[in-house]
Design an enzyme around this catalytic site. Sequence first.
Site: not given
Length: 323
Positions: A114, A250, A280
Amino acid sequence: MTIRAVVSGVGHYLPERIVPNSELETTVDTTDEWIRTRSGIERRHFAAEGENTSDLAINAANAALKDAGLVANDIDAIILATSTADFTFPSAATMVQAGIGMTRGFAFDVQAVCAGFVYALANANALIVSGQAKRVLVIGAETFSRILDFSDRATCVLFGDGAGALILEAQEGSGENTDRGILSCDLHSDGRFKDLLYVDGGTSTGTSGHLRMQGRELFRHAIEKLAETAHASLDKAGLAGDDVDWIVPHQANIRIIAGTAKKMNVSMDRVVVTVQDHGNTSAASIPLALSVGKARGQIKQGDLLVTEAIGGGLAWGSVVLRW
């Protein structure tokens, strides 16, 4: 004279298939309320059968080229952040290079889960500042739907697929923090925490594996480490939270996003939030949010942005840039 890596174009791509929480309710022991309450996610996109990470990245790259008014051979390098490359090798970046018709320069992948796009931005900045490249296409692209265990309700509802791309180009600056472009970077990792988020497959098992996560413990690390790295990047640039126009985080979980903003003393009306629509998307989430934020009219030239992310490794970091 100071060389800065300045944003000249941005774009994104999302697969056509939209998967609302209500659809997951029919296949997973979960509810729309449970997902929204714990993550803020309402829907996500899943890639179609035969649609690979490189395909998503090519579409995002072409959108960024169009936004910048450039063609593929104007680019010197491609850096693709992904944890879900089409193959073990070659890199998905080289597939993008061929897919957009770029016949010069070089291309490579970055794998920091990520945090991958933040790592990719830092690498692109280094290439430009050192004079090795004048224009770098930086992409985050993922097909996390391919590595989800749909019997694990704690993880399968959180992730989605997508891609975002940014073009950075060398421009002269004054050397002051009023310059456009990347002003500072801050990167970290700590392999002692690898079991908090990982995929249980690879060459060690001979399988592609599935994503595994210790959500509660990861949540605790996320807010603390994201706020720390954001402050570190701002300090390096000689700036503070009050100078920030937009945090572009993020997009993992709305509670993490809100908690980090609070620790930075930045109100949520100065945070670009897309997690409700995308879930996500790992390394794709920041460039997706940048592109959507510009399209919404939120992000404008001259705005000061902080991007920050944390992912498996653990790996985390931040970048301060002036749009």
